[in-house]
Design a protein around this motif. Structure first.
Motif, mmCIF file in Angstrom:
data_model
loop_
_atom_site.group_PDB
_atom_site.id
_atom_site.type_symbol
_atom_site.label_atom_id
_atom_site.label_comp_id
_atom_site.label_asym_id
_atom_site.label_seq_id
_atom_site.Cartn_x
_atom_site.Cartn_y
_atom_site.Cartn_z
ATOM 1 N N MET A 43 0.407 -1.400 -0.186
ATOM 2 C CA MET A 43 0.397 0.104 -0.083
ATOM 3 C C MET A 43 0.711 1.227 -0.032
ATOM 4 N N LEU A 44 1.431 0.889 0.434
ATOM 5 C CA LEU A 44 2.978 2.266 0.522
ATOM 6 C C LEU A 44 3.743 2.581 -0.118
ATOM 7 N N ILE A 45 4.079 2.041 -1.126
ATOM 8 C CA ILE A 45 4.602 2.049 -2.173
ATOM 9 C C ILE A 45 3.713 1.873 -3.762
ATOM 10 N N GLU A 46 2.672 1.768 -3.320
ATOM 11 C CA GLU A 46 1.440 2.053 -4.325
ATOM 12 C C GLU A 46 1.197 3.477 -4.229
ATOM 13 N N ASP A 47 0.885 4.351 -2.952
ATOM 14 C CA ASP A 47 0.041 5.001 -2.465
ATOM 15 C C ASP A 47 1.425 6.040 -3.339
ATOM 16 N N MET A 48 2.598 5.801 -3.201
ATOM 17 C CA MET A 48 3.869 6.541 -3.766
ATOM 18 C C MET A 48 3.789 6.226 -5.077
ATOM 19 N N GLU A 49 3.450 5.615 -5.897
ATOM 20 C CA GLU A 49 3.176 5.766 -7.390
ATOM 21 C C GLU A 49 5.274 5.684 -7.684
ATOM 22 N N ILE A 50 5.741 4.047 -6.842
ATOM 23 C CA ILE A 50 6.655 4.818 -7.552
ATOM 24 C C ILE A 50 7.694 3.671 -8.795
ATOM 25 N N THR A 51 6.545 2.944 -8.664
ATOM 26 C CA THR A 51 6.259 1.871 -9.609
ATOM 27 C C THR A 51 4.889 1.174 -10.172
ATOM 28 N N GLU A 52 5.467 0.787 -11.306
ATOM 29 C CA GLU A 52 4.320 -0.220 -12.353
ATOM 30 C C GLU A 52 3.697 -1.232 -11.963
ATOM 31 N N GLN A 53 4.783 -1.968 -11.299
ATOM 32 C CA GLN A 53 3.959 -2.826 -10.379
ATOM 33 C C GLN A 53 4.784 -4.026 -8.772
ATOM 34 N N VAL A 54 3.720 -4.043 -8.029
ATOM 35 C CA VAL A 54 4.260 -5.027 -6.877
ATOM 36 C C VAL A 54 4.063 -6.585 -6.917
ATOM 37 N N LEU A 55 5.425 -7.261 -6.652
ATOM 38 C CA LEU A 55 4.982 -8.135 -6.905
ATOM 39 C C LEU A 55 5.248 -9.048 -5.097
ATOM 40 N N VAL A 56 4.755 -9.795 -4.931
ATOM 41 C CA VAL A 56 4.919 -9.970 -3.272
ATOM 42 C C VAL A 56 4.602 -11.832 -3.114
ATOM 43 N N ALA A 57 6.387 -12.816 -2.301
ATOM 44 C CA ALA A 57 6.508 -13.497 -2.329
ATOM 45 C C ALA A 57 6.218 -13.893 -0.955
ATOM 46 N N PHE A 58 5.611 -15.254 -0.420
ATOM 47 C CA PHE A 58 5.724 -15.571 0.894
ATOM 48 C C PHE A 58 7.479 -16.023 1.922
ATOM 49 N N ASN A 59 7.977 -16.351 0.640
ATOM 50 C CA ASN A 59 8.673 -16.901 0.554
ATOM 51 C C ASN A 59 9.913 -17.093 0.394
ATOM 52 N N GLY A 60 11.082 -17.534 0.420
ATOM 53 C CA GLY A 60 12.608 -17.391 -1.351
ATOM 54 C C GLY A 60 11.654 -18.077 -2.157
ATOM 55 N N LEU A 61 11.747 -19.268 -1.928
ATOM 56 C CA LEU A 61 11.665 -19.992 -2.411
ATOM 57 C C LEU A 61 10.354 -19.385 -3.916
ATOM 58 N N GLU A 62 9.024 -18.942 -2.968
ATOM 59 C CA GLU A 62 8.284 -18.780 -4.211
ATOM 60 C C GLU A 62 8.832 -17.605 -4.722
ATOM 61 N N ALA A 63 9.310 -16.539 -4.303
ATOM 62 C CA ALA A 63 10.611 -15.178 -4.986
ATOM 63 C C ALA A 63 11.373 -15.755 -6.327
ATOM 64 N N ILE A 64 12.067 -16.671 -5.912
ATOM 65 C CA ILE A 64 12.852 -17.392 -7.012
ATOM 66 C C ILE A 64 12.247 -17.497 -8.495
ATOM 67 N N GLU A 65 10.928 -18.226 -7.809
ATOM 68 C CA GLU A 65 10.323 -18.810 -9.443
ATOM 69 C C GLU A 65 9.404 -17.582 -9.579
ATOM 70 N N LEU A 66 9.400 -16.489 -9.052
ATOM 71 C CA LEU A 66 8.276 -15.620 -9.758
ATOM 72 C C LEU A 66 9.646 -14.171 -10.471
ATOM 73 N N ILE A 67 10.729 -13.840 -9.659
ATOM 74 C CA ILE A 67 11.621 -13.471 -10.700
ATOM 75 C C ILE A 67 11.885 -14.168 -11.823
#
Length: 136
Positions: free
Chosen positions: A22-46
């Motif tokens: 919410m903070l990042i979206e309110d500041m309008e600093i990025t086109e997209q925010v991705l969320v991962a709940f652990n490192g493995l999910e993050a690797i797959e998202l990347i």
């Protein structure tokens, strides 16, 4: 200000992820925010995002998570190969000030660490320091 193409939040805490997103979206600093709940999910998202040419420019990474923690993520991340890897900024965003964790962070390919909670001032500072961008 030119927006970052993508920011990846990696944290197992739903409330932290929600507040940071919410903070990042309110500041309008990025086109997209991705969320991962652990490192493995993050690797797959990347892997998935970089295939479609939308790699995260900034990764905010927690240390203590189930499945794959922040340090394990970094070890796996080192093995990934994608075009803009060298320009990705990884910052640990943690509550851990454990001296062992702080020492280990110094050995990792990260640009530094921030102590939770993430604030607008912290985001402004990291944009200035790591991306040479100022919010108007």
């Amino acid at each position: 200000m030119n927006k970052l193409s993508c920011i990846l939040l990696v944290d197992d805490d739903n409330i932290t992820n929600f507040a940071n997103q919410m903070l990042i979206e309110d500041m309008e600093i990025t086109e997209q925010v991705l969320v991962a709940f652990n490192g493995l999910e993050a690797i797959e998202l990347i892997k998935k995002q970089c295939e479609v040419d939308c790699c995260p420019e900034l990764i905010l990474l927690d240390i203590n998570m189930p499945v794959m923690n922040g340090f394990e993520f970094l070890e796996t991340y080192k093995e990934l190969e994608f075009v803009h890897k060298q320009s990705v900024v990884i910052l640990m965003l943690t509550t851990s000030l454990n001296p062992k964790d702080v020492e280990q962070m110094k050995e990792e390919p990260i640009k530094g660490f921030l102590t939770k909670p993430l604030t607008e001032i912290m985001i402004r500072d990291l944009l200035r320091k790591h991306f040479n961008r100022d919010l108007s």
